[in-house]
Design a protein around this motif. Sequence first.
Motif, PDB file in Angstrom:
ATOM      1  N   ILE A  77      -3.788   9.386   6.446  1.00  0.00           N
ATOM      2  CA  ILE A  77      -2.864  10.211   5.665  1.00  0.00           C
ATOM      3  C   ILE A  77      -1.774   9.364   5.027  1.00  0.00           C
ATOM      4  O   ILE A  77      -1.555   9.430   3.810  1.00  0.00           O
ATOM      5  N   GLN A  78      -1.090   8.554   5.823  1.00  0.00           N
ATOM      6  CA  GLN A  78       0.014   7.757   5.282  1.00  0.00           C
ATOM      7  C   GLN A  78       0.272   6.550   6.154  1.00  0.00           C
ATOM      8  O   GLN A  78       0.182   6.613   7.384  1.00  0.00           O
ATOM      9  N   LEU A  79       0.593   5.428   5.507  1.00  0.00           N
ATOM     10  CA  LEU A  79       0.943   4.198   6.205  1.00  0.00           C
ATOM     11  C   LEU A  79       2.432   3.940   6.036  1.00  0.00           C
ATOM     12  O   LEU A  79       2.935   3.901   4.918  1.00  0.00           O
ATOM     13  N   SER A  80       3.124   3.787   7.155  1.00  0.00           N
ATOM     14  CA  SER A  80       4.536   3.410   7.144  1.00  0.00           C
ATOM     15  C   SER A  80       4.623   1.980   7.675  1.00  0.00           C
ATOM     16  O   SER A  80       4.145   1.698   8.783  1.00  0.00           O
ATOM     17  N   VAL A  81       5.251   1.084   6.905  1.00  0.00           N
ATOM     18  CA  VAL A  81       5.169  -0.324   7.262  1.00  0.00           C
ATOM     19  C   VAL A  81       6.397  -1.072   6.746  1.00  0.00           C
ATOM     20  O   VAL A  81       6.957  -0.741   5.701  1.00  0.00           O
ATOM     21  N   THR A  82       6.826  -2.067   7.504  1.00  0.00           N
ATOM     22  CA  THR A  82       7.891  -2.942   7.040  1.00  0.00           C
ATOM     23  C   THR A  82       7.299  -4.014   6.120  1.00  0.00           C
ATOM     24  O   THR A  82       6.089  -4.257   6.126  1.00  0.00           O
ATOM     25  N   LEU A  96      -5.790   1.112  -0.608  1.00  0.00           N
ATOM     26  CA  LEU A  96      -6.012   1.959   0.562  1.00  0.00           C
ATOM     27  C   LEU A  96      -6.330   3.401   0.185  1.00  0.00           C
ATOM     28  O   LEU A  96      -7.017   4.106   0.932  1.00  0.00           O
ATOM     29  N   GLY A  97      -5.799   3.867  -0.926  1.00  0.00           N
ATOM     30  CA  GLY A  97      -6.037   5.255  -1.329  1.00  0.00           C
ATOM     31  C   GLY A  97      -5.177   6.263  -0.615  1.00  0.00           C
ATOM     32  O   GLY A  97      -5.452   7.468  -0.660  1.00  0.00           O
ATOM     33  N   ILE A  98      -4.141   5.811   0.075  1.00  0.00           N
ATOM     34  CA  ILE A  98      -3.196   6.701   0.764  1.00  0.00           C
ATOM     35  C   ILE A  98      -1.786   6.222   0.434  1.00  0.00           C
ATOM     36  O   ILE A  98      -1.578   5.054   0.069  1.00  0.00           O
ATOM     37  N   PRO A  99      -0.783   7.087   0.579  1.00  0.00           N
ATOM     38  CA  PRO A  99       0.597   6.650   0.351  1.00  0.00           C
ATOM     39  C   PRO A  99       1.008   5.555   1.329  1.00  0.00           C
ATOM     40  O   PRO A  99       0.677   5.614   2.514  1.00  0.00           O
TER      41      PRO A  99
END
Length: 289
Positions: A77-82, A96-99
């Motif tokens: 669904i979503q990647l959160s990353v520094t 990736l095709g995701i936010p």
Amino acid sequence: MSKDKDPSARDTHYATLRRAHRDAKRERGEIPTPQKQKRKRPGAEDWKPPALEANQVFLYGLHTVRAALENPERKNIQLSVTQNALARLEIDAEALGIPVQMVAPQDIDKVLGPEAIHQGVMLETRPLPVRRLEALKQSPLLLVLDQVTDPHNVGAVMRSAVAFDAGAVITTMRHSPTESGVLAKSASGALEMIPYIQITNLAETLGELHELGFHTVGLDSEGPAPLEQSLSGEKVALVLGAEGKGLRQKTRDTVKTLARLDMPGRIKSLNVSNAAAIALYATRQHLKR
């Protein structure tokens, strides 16, 4: 005043003697050793886990997230990353095709809690598809867990199962961990590489495995023979119980064979993940013959 008559020096000397005497008694087991208090990271006491939907999973850690992103069966669904973690992931974020949300480590802490070792990356995803026993006909080696509840242990077992090319890890739905960030982090990517099958009735499942041609071997410290002497056939399902209580009686009555790991040392039991690794290795040697 001379050094010999210095009260502070005399007090220090006596305090040192008392500590030495106390330490010696602890070593002899005459008094208990105080348990060290685990230091909690700032904010740990105030953090409350978010309410997750039934089809929502948060995965974290570099190895875990990288493996999930590479798994075509994952619906992410979503990647959160520094910024730093994104560089260490070595992925093309645009492909990736995701936010992809650029965040600070504290932003991930707010979701996972300050105790999670997330390494600056968190993936919101859906659970993996449900797997069925029928898909295991071609696998000669399976691992079955009888109510092993600790997700850290199950994750470590998964790593060993993948290392020795087992076809699946099978657990009960009750008294076993569901797919979660803790389980996936402990598995360090292995969750994406092996079917994790949760069933409702272990005794019935063992019966199905017998019909599929598996020789089921339950590990028990009081087993009548060593594991190496208890393996037979071309397909083996190893069955391990939880630490402490071991296999349930119904499971013991259902498996084809009970066997033990021969340990010549003074300790006669192992952590379930260590026992699984040894048993998998021994079974692989049997299947090579």
